[in-house]
Design an enzyme around this catalytic site. Structure first.
Site, mmCIF file in Angstrom:
data_model
loop_
_atom_site.group_PDB
_atom_site.id
_atom_site.type_symbol
_atom_site.label_atom_id
_atom_site.label_comp_id
_atom_site.label_asym_id
_atom_site.label_seq_id
_atom_site.Cartn_x
_atom_site.Cartn_y
_atom_site.Cartn_z
ATOM 1 N NE ARG A 36 -4.276 -1.582 1.810
ATOM 2 C CZ ARG A 36 -5.407 -1.467 2.454
ATOM 3 N NH1 ARG A 36 -5.499 -0.681 3.495
ATOM 4 N NH2 ARG A 36 -6.482 -2.125 2.057
ATOM 5 C CE LYS A 198 -19.315 -13.359 8.439
ATOM 6 N NZ LYS A 198 -19.561 -12.006 8.951
ATOM 7 N N GLY A 352 -8.969 -7.487 0.175
ATOM 8 C CA GLY A 352 -7.677 -7.664 0.837
ATOM 9 C C GLY A 352 -7.122 -9.069 0.711
ATOM 10 N N GLY A 375 -13.521 -3.524 1.241
ATOM 11 C CA GLY A 375 -14.940 -3.151 1.292
ATOM 12 C C GLY A 375 -15.281 -2.054 0.291
HETATM 13 P P1 AMP Z 1 -13.216 -12.304 2.498
HETATM 14 O O1 AMP Z 1 -12.582 -11.345 3.437
HETATM 15 O O2 AMP Z 1 -14.693 -12.255 2.469
HETATM 16 O O3 AMP Z 1 -12.583 -12.298 1.140
HETATM 17 O O4 AMP Z 1 -12.926 -13.742 3.135
HETATM 18 C C1 AMP Z 1 -11.653 -14.257 3.231
HETATM 19 C C2 AMP Z 1 -11.669 -15.360 4.230
HETATM 20 O O5 AMP Z 1 -12.562 -16.384 3.823
HETATM 21 C C3 AMP Z 1 -10.321 -16.024 4.370
HETATM 22 O O6 AMP Z 1 -9.815 -15.732 5.651
HETATM 23 C C4 AMP Z 1 -10.617 -17.504 4.210
HETATM 24 O O7 AMP Z 1 -9.966 -18.300 5.168
HETATM 25 C C5 AMP Z 1 -12.115 -17.570 4.416
HETATM 26 N N1 AMP Z 1 -12.671 -18.764 3.773
HETATM 27 C C6 AMP Z 1 -12.533 -19.162 2.512
HETATM 28 N N2 AMP Z 1 -13.114 -20.360 2.326
HETATM 29 C C7 AMP Z 1 -13.638 -20.734 3.505
HETATM 30 C C8 AMP Z 1 -14.362 -21.874 3.953
HETATM 31 N N3 AMP Z 1 -14.662 -22.872 3.112
HETATM 32 N N4 AMP Z 1 -14.740 -21.927 5.254
HETATM 33 C C9 AMP Z 1 -14.435 -20.926 6.076
HETATM 34 N N5 AMP Z 1 -13.765 -19.805 5.723
HETATM 35 C C10 AMP Z 1 -13.361 -19.714 4.448
#
Ligand code: AMP
Length: 396
Positions: A36, A198, A352, A375
């Site tokens: 960054r 999520k 990120g 975000g």
């Molecule tokens: P995000 O910040 O929404 O991009 O989410 C990233 C996070 O999603 C990472 O820390 C991953 O470990 C988590 N993640 C990816 N796949 C899974 C899964 N199958 N179960 C739980 N967490 C997950």
């Protein structure tokens, strides 16, 4: 609407308050990834060359409006001094008050200073009028180079634009260019790969993508909610029960709109959420109780790779699995490797953890653009107006 940039304004001799996002990852007081900081060097170097008096302003962490010694910007000032050796950097250790104002006034044209963590100030996140005015009094021009915080209406991200001419830096310009291209003029077919933890974080962007993408590819933790929507057992996988209905509707709507929605046909599942858990590959409709989804399976990887090979624009947000654990990073690695070979396609990564995964693999330079926003990038792609962007001056 196009936004004015530092090319469109005379900065010679002017005090330029440059909002950057140096919210860098740290471990034991050391910066572990300075992407960054490096990403803003073209803007800083241009302003210094044009003889502006440059004042950098950033937040670090969440001090909540009070001084937190561990969140002082000392490591950032040191890293900057190593990157901008010719000029050096004056680290002010305050972000308001007489001392800060006097130091800035004394800056020579072509000089560089860094304000203390702006979120030590109680007024910053409240976009407090008096605090914003006090910041504005220390500068003549406001330059925003921080897309990553542009979804926040804080004093230093948006409020300043009410008092100072506000323009984009080169990093902001490049981010807006790439993200606008995805929304308005992507070369077709456009594929969107969505993963991460999520569904609920990605609702807005999924809705938008239904209208602009030919292909939507789902992986990561959110795949569990979609699998449930298809009526499959998902064992102990991450699930957002409130969003199963949404996932069902999305599956129907994608059919109606002729959008190809790809869901995993197999998964790597584990018996617990640890790096050394037992794991196995199973069909997506055969997850036993006690097991949980940790990554997409090899068959799914292959289908996803073949599909994106046929696309001209690919936007990717969120890892395909728990990439922090070696055992469950294969799906993310496979996809990143494939993307890195698609020379004829435009590849834009946001969020990120997606950037982190690609950087870890040394593949960042092989992508067209890796957004510094998380975000904020998602909100932009949803079609939302970001306070830190709309407040910038429009071109004539
Ligand atoms: P995000 O910040 O929404 O991009 O989410 C990233 C996070 O999603 C990472 O820390 C991953 O470990 C988590 N993640 C990816 N796949 C899974 C899964 N199958 N179960 C739980 N967490 C997950």
């Amino acid at each position: 609407m196009q936004k004015k940039t530092i090319r469109n304004i005379d900065v010679n001799g002017k005090r330029v308050l440059l909002r950057v996002d140096y919210n860098v990852p740290m471990e034991n007081g050391r910066i572990t990834d300075d992407t960054r900081i490096r990403a803003t060097l073209p803007t800083i170097n241009y302003l210094l060359k044009e003889k502006a008096r440059v004042v950098l302003c950033t937040h670090l962490g969440r001090p909540g409006g009070k001084i937190v010694d561990e969140l002082r910007l000392t490591p950032i000032a040191e890293r900057l001094a190593g990157l901008i050796t010719k000029t050096g950097v004056i680290y002010i250790q305050e972000s308001s008050g007489e001392h800060a104002a006097a130091t800035i006034s004394a800056l020579q044209p072509g000089g560089l200073a860094l304000l203390e963590n702006i979120r030590f100030e109680p007024g910053e996140e409240k976009n407090d009028l008096e605090f914003t005015k006090s910041l504005a009094n220390m500068a003549d021009i406001f330059v925003n180079d921080a897309l990553a915080t542009a979804h926040r209406a804080h004093s230093s991200t948006a409020g300043l634009a009410n008092f100072l001419p506000a323009v984009a830096g080169f990093l902001m310009e490049q981010e807006l260019h790439m993200l606008n291209m995805i929304l308005n003029s992507p070369e077709k077919p456009l594929a969107a790969i969505l993963g991460g933890a999520k569904v609920s974080d990605k609702i807005g962007v999924i809705n938008k993508l239904l209208d602009i993408a030919e292909v939507i590819i789902i992986g990561g933790g959110m795949a569990g909610t979609f699998s449930k929507a298809l009526g499959h057992e998902i064992g102990d996988s991450l699930i957002e029960d409130d969003w199963v209905e949404f996932a069902k509707n999305l599956i129907n709507e994608s059919n109606n709109k002729g959008v190809q929605l790809l869901l995993p046909s197999d998964f790597v599942v584990a018996d617990k959420f640890t790096s050394d858990a037992n794991s196995q590959i199973v069909a997506s409709n055969s997850i036993s109780s006690g097991w949980r989804i940790m990554d997409i399976g090899p068959e799914t990887s292959k289908i996803y790779e073949d599909t994106i090979t046929k696309c001209k624009t690919i936007v990717w947000n969120g890892p395909m699995g728990v990439f922090e654990f070696d055992k469950f990073k294969t799906g993310t690695i496979n996809l990143a490797n494939k993307l890195s070979t698609l020379d004829q396609a435009t590849t834009v990564l946001g969020g990120g953890s997606t950037g982190e995964a690609v950087r870890e693999l040394g593949l960042e330079d092989k992508m067209t653009h890796v957004s510094t926003g998380g975000g904020a990038t998602l909100e932009f792609l949803e079609g939302k107006e970001l306070p830190g962007v709309i407040s910038l001056l429009d071109t004539d």
